[in-house]
Every structure is written in C-alpha cells, then in structure tokens.
Design an enzyme around this catalytic site. Structure first.
Site, mmCIF file in Angstrom:
data_model
loop_
_atom_site.group_PDB
_atom_site.id
_atom_site.type_symbol
_atom_site.label_atom_id
_atom_site.label_comp_id
_atom_site.label_asym_id
_atom_site.label_seq_id
_atom_site.Cartn_x
_atom_site.Cartn_y
_atom_site.Cartn_z
ATOM 1 N N HIS A 1 -2.522 5.923 6.065
ATOM 2 C CA HIS A 1 -3.534 5.637 7.090
ATOM 3 C C HIS A 1 -3.787 4.137 7.200
ATOM 4 O O HIS A 1 -3.913 3.593 8.302
ATOM 5 C CB HIS A 1 -4.840 6.363 6.777
ATOM 6 C CG HIS A 1 -4.704 7.844 6.789
ATOM 7 N ND1 HIS A 1 -4.767 8.576 7.946
ATOM 8 C CD2 HIS A 1 -4.482 8.722 5.795
ATOM 9 C CE1 HIS A 1 -4.599 9.853 7.655
ATOM 10 N NE2 HIS A 1 -4.427 9.969 6.355
ATOM 11 N N ARG B 1 -11.676 -3.370 7.430
ATOM 12 C CA ARG B 1 -10.283 -3.784 7.281
ATOM 13 C C ARG B 1 -9.854 -4.671 8.451
ATOM 14 O O ARG B 1 -9.162 -5.667 8.262
ATOM 15 C CB ARG B 1 -9.385 -2.532 7.200
ATOM 16 C CG ARG B 1 -7.921 -2.847 6.884
ATOM 17 C CD ARG B 1 -7.149 -1.604 6.446
ATOM 18 N NE ARG B 1 -7.726 -1.025 5.256
ATOM 19 C CZ ARG B 1 -8.544 0.023 5.253
ATOM 20 N NH1 ARG B 1 -8.820 0.669 6.370
ATOM 21 N NH2 ARG B 1 -9.076 0.458 4.140
ATOM 22 N N ASP C 1 -7.827 -4.056 -1.151
ATOM 23 C CA ASP C 1 -8.555 -3.074 -1.943
ATOM 24 C C ASP C 1 -9.875 -2.876 -1.226
ATOM 25 O O ASP C 1 -10.505 -3.829 -0.763
ATOM 26 C CB ASP C 1 -8.768 -3.537 -3.383
ATOM 27 C CG ASP C 1 -9.074 -2.345 -4.292
ATOM 28 O OD1 ASP C 1 -8.226 -1.443 -4.380
ATOM 29 O OD2 ASP C 1 -10.160 -2.305 -4.889
ATOM 30 N N GLY D 1 -10.247 9.185 4.259
ATOM 31 C CA GLY D 1 -11.274 8.891 3.254
ATOM 32 C C GLY D 1 -12.664 9.346 3.685
ATOM 33 O O GLY D 1 -12.864 10.500 4.075
ATOM 34 N N THR E 1 0.838 -1.208 0.000
ATOM 35 C CA THR E 1 0.000 0.000 0.000
ATOM 36 C C THR E 1 0.863 1.244 0.000
ATOM 37 O O THR E 1 1.988 1.235 0.505
ATOM 38 C CB THR E 1 -0.940 0.030 1.224
ATOM 39 O OG1 THR E 1 -1.842 1.143 1.100
ATOM 40 C CG2 THR E 1 -0.178 0.185 2.536
ATOM 41 N N ASN E 2 0.306 2.319 -0.576
ATOM 42 C CA ASN E 2 0.910 3.646 -0.465
ATOM 43 C C ASN E 2 0.103 4.518 0.487
ATOM 44 O O ASN E 2 0.419 5.688 0.674
ATOM 45 C CB ASN E 2 0.938 4.329 -1.846
ATOM 46 C CG ASN E 2 2.055 3.777 -2.707
ATOM 47 O OD1 ASN E 2 3.190 3.706 -2.263
ATOM 48 N ND2 ASN E 2 1.719 3.366 -3.921
ATOM 49 N N ASN E 3 -0.962 3.958 1.042
ATOM 50 C CA ASN E 3 -1.866 4.728 1.893
ATOM 51 C C ASN E 3 -1.349 4.685 3.344
ATOM 52 O O ASN E 3 -1.369 3.633 3.994
ATOM 53 C CB ASN E 3 -3.270 4.125 1.771
ATOM 54 C CG ASN E 3 -4.316 4.906 2.540
ATOM 55 O OD1 ASN E 3 -4.074 5.305 3.681
ATOM 56 N ND2 ASN E 3 -5.468 5.108 1.935
ATOM 57 N N ASP F 1 -14.408 8.457 6.239
ATOM 58 C CA ASP F 1 -14.682 8.272 7.671
ATOM 59 C C ASP F 1 -15.566 9.374 8.287
ATOM 60 O O ASP F 1 -16.424 9.065 9.120
ATOM 61 C CB ASP F 1 -13.377 8.162 8.469
ATOM 62 C CG ASP F 1 -12.743 6.781 8.351
ATOM 63 O OD1 ASP F 1 -13.437 5.847 7.903
ATOM 64 O OD2 ASP F 1 -11.561 6.642 8.694
ATOM 65 N N LYS G 1 -11.889 2.099 16.012
ATOM 66 C CA LYS G 1 -12.211 1.740 14.632
ATOM 67 C C LYS G 1 -11.692 0.339 14.326
ATOM 68 O O LYS G 1 -12.352 -0.453 13.643
ATOM 69 C CB LYS G 1 -11.610 2.781 13.662
ATOM 70 C CG LYS G 1 -11.978 2.530 12.201
ATOM 71 C CD LYS G 1 -11.338 3.522 11.239
ATOM 72 C CE LYS G 1 -11.498 3.055 9.800
ATOM 73 N NZ LYS G 1 -10.749 3.858 8.831
HETATM 74 P P1 ITT Z 1 -3.485 1.682 -1.817
HETATM 75 O O1 ITT Z 1 -4.137 1.222 -3.099
HETATM 76 O O2 ITT Z 1 -2.083 2.164 -2.022
HETATM 77 O O3 ITT Z 1 -3.594 0.661 -0.717
HETATM 78 P P2 ITT Z 1 -5.678 3.586 -1.788
HETATM 79 O O4 ITT Z 1 -6.050 4.720 -0.901
HETATM 80 O O5 ITT Z 1 -5.580 3.854 -3.276
HETATM 81 O O6 ITT Z 1 -4.294 2.967 -1.255
HETATM 82 P P3 ITT Z 1 -7.803 1.726 -2.380
HETATM 83 O O7 ITT Z 1 -7.414 1.647 -3.806
HETATM 84 O O8 ITT Z 1 -8.140 0.451 -1.671
HETATM 85 O O9 ITT Z 1 -6.647 2.404 -1.504
HETATM 86 O O10 ITT Z 1 -8.993 2.758 -2.244
HETATM 87 C C1 ITT Z 1 -9.716 2.770 -1.103
HETATM 88 C C2 ITT Z 1 -10.416 4.100 -0.942
HETATM 89 O O11 ITT Z 1 -11.667 3.808 -0.282
HETATM 90 C C3 ITT Z 1 -9.645 5.005 -0.006
HETATM 91 O O12 ITT Z 1 -8.778 5.878 -0.686
HETATM 92 C C4 ITT Z 1 -10.771 5.724 0.719
HETATM 93 O O13 ITT Z 1 -11.255 6.797 -0.072
HETATM 94 C C5 ITT Z 1 -11.864 4.659 0.805
HETATM 95 N N1 ITT Z 1 -11.704 3.876 2.044
HETATM 96 C C6 ITT Z 1 -11.240 2.605 2.174
HETATM 97 N N2 ITT Z 1 -11.188 2.224 3.457
HETATM 98 C C7 ITT Z 1 -11.602 3.291 4.165
HETATM 99 C C8 ITT Z 1 -11.745 3.542 5.540
HETATM 100 O O14 ITT Z 1 -11.398 2.647 6.457
HETATM 101 N N3 ITT Z 1 -12.189 4.738 5.914
HETATM 102 C C9 ITT Z 1 -12.520 5.678 5.011
HETATM 103 N N4 ITT Z 1 -12.402 5.530 3.690
HETATM 104 C C10 ITT Z 1 -11.941 4.341 3.267
#
Ligand code: ITT
Length: 193
Positions: free
Chosen positions: A12, A177, A69, A149, A8-10, A151, A171
């Site tokens: 959070h 997740r 995802d 996101g 992941t690059n996310n 939330d 959470k």
């Molecule tokens: P990676 O692919 O690098 O893991 P990403 O942010 O692009 O990071 P996703 O493709 O899985 O991740 O997109 C998920 C999106 O869905 C994320 O960017 C949020 O906008 C939303 N999302 C997922 N889980 C969430 C959460 O726990 N709380 C709030 N929004 C969430």
C-alpha cells in the site's frame, strides 16, 4: 525516468508513493531490487527505524535509497501505538490492531490522534530526514474500505470521512506520508545531481 529505491515491503505504501511520484520518478521497492531479507526494525523512534531500513539497502545493495517509518499516535494512549503500529496487537492483522485501539479507547472522550511519517533518504552516504504529520480523531467504528492499516478509523481534521473513505489521490493530498514525501521531492529537485 529517474529511479528511486523505496525500502518497503508494504504494497500500500508503494502504491501511494508511486501515485504521488507518477511521471517524475520510477519507484522500485524491496521486491523490485530482489531484497527478500527481513530488515530489523528495532529502534524506538520513527527516525531510527526509517534509518535502519534505508541504510540496510545502502549497505547490502550499494544503492541510494529512502525508507519511511510511520505510525499512529493516540493522545489518550500516551502516543501508542506509535512505532509499534504495524504489530500493536502482536500480529500484523490490521483489523486486530484497530480493534485493540478501539477497545483501549472505549468510554474515552478524548479521541485525538495523529499519523506521523519520517522518511530517511540516504544519498551519497548522507542521511536526510523529512517528516509529515496529519492530525485527526479516532472514530468509534470502522468506515470505508480503501487504504490500509488504521485508515478505517482515522478521520483527518477538517473532514467528515475517514482515510479509508477517500480515494488514494485524495489521501495523497493531505496524508502524513504525502507531506513528508513532498519535502523529500523539494529537496531532490533543489539538490539534483
Ligand atoms: P515497511 O516497514 O516494510 O515499510 P510496515 O507496514 O512494517 O512496512 P511501518 O513499520 O512504518 O511499515 O509501520 C507502519 C504501520 O503504521 C503500518 O503497518 C500501519 O499499521 C500504520 N500506518 C502507517 N501509515 C499508515 C497510513 O497511511 N494509513 C493507515 N495506517 C498507517
């Protein structure tokens, strides 16, 4: 401690998973393994995109790895934004994405929604899937500043607060997740090598 690569690059997501696995696994994300590539997420299912991310790392780094995802499915929007959650408004800006959902739900009384996660774990070349879902509703206004996101507008069933009003630990007790992650950990614990 055992290591796990999380594709992941996310930041959070990394934080949430690190906290959930504290003391059990050291979690390395893409940055930690030196992967700066923009991994394509071109599938139209959570399973497909999670697999693209995990299998990319296996192919290019030869490491066992998992990826998630995830996204928000809103009943009244035919389950949008779904796999397009990260860029629903055309940008990755969370506020713009939230505002688009709120705009589309204006005057809509059915506010039911759910967050979904699919984890793909590739171990010894085999792809294993773990799913998690949390049901809830979409608030009419944002509330809270924790999390990421969607939330601030997602209120999980059985609670009077949004995910963004919860601590990460709270959470992590109930999130999509966390549910998927628990299934993966149970799998790893019973199939430990
Ligand atoms: P990676 O692919 O690098 O893991 P990403 O942010 O692009 O990071 P996703 O493709 O899985 O991740 O997109 C998920 C999106 O869905 C994320 O960017 C949020 O906008 C939303 N999302 C997922 N889980 C969430 C959460 O726990 N709380 C709030 N929004 C969430």
């Amino acid at each position: 401690m055992k290591k796990l690569v999380f594709a992941t690059n996310n930041k959070h997501k990394t934080q949430e998973i690190r906290q959930a696995l504290e003391g059990q696994y050291e979690v390395l994300n893409l940055q930690d393994i030196g992967c700066t590539d923009d991994i394509p997420e071109t599938a139209d299912t959570f399973e497909g995109n999670a697999s693209l991310k995990s299998q990319y790392v296996v192919a290019h780094f030869n490491l066992d790895c998992f990826a998630d995802d995830s996204g928000l499915e809103v009943d009244a929007l035919n389950n949008e934004p779904g796999v397009y959650s990260a860029r629903y408004s055309g940008s990755r800006d969370s506020l713009e994405n939230i505002n688009l959902v709120l705009e589309k739900l204006k005057n809509q009384s059915n506010r039911k929604a759910r967050f979904k996660t699919v984890i793909s774990l590739v171990q010894d070349g085999v792809n294993h899937f773990f799913e998690g879902t949390v049901e809830g509703t979409i608030r009419t206004e944002l509330s809270g500043s924790a999390g990421f996101g969607y939330d601030p507008v997602f209120q999980p069933e059985g609670y009077a607060i949004t995910f963004a009003e919860m601590s990460m630990a709270e959470k992590n007790q109930i999130s999509h997740r966390a549910i998927a992650l628990k299934k993966m950990i149970d799998f790893l614990n019973t199939n430990s090598r």
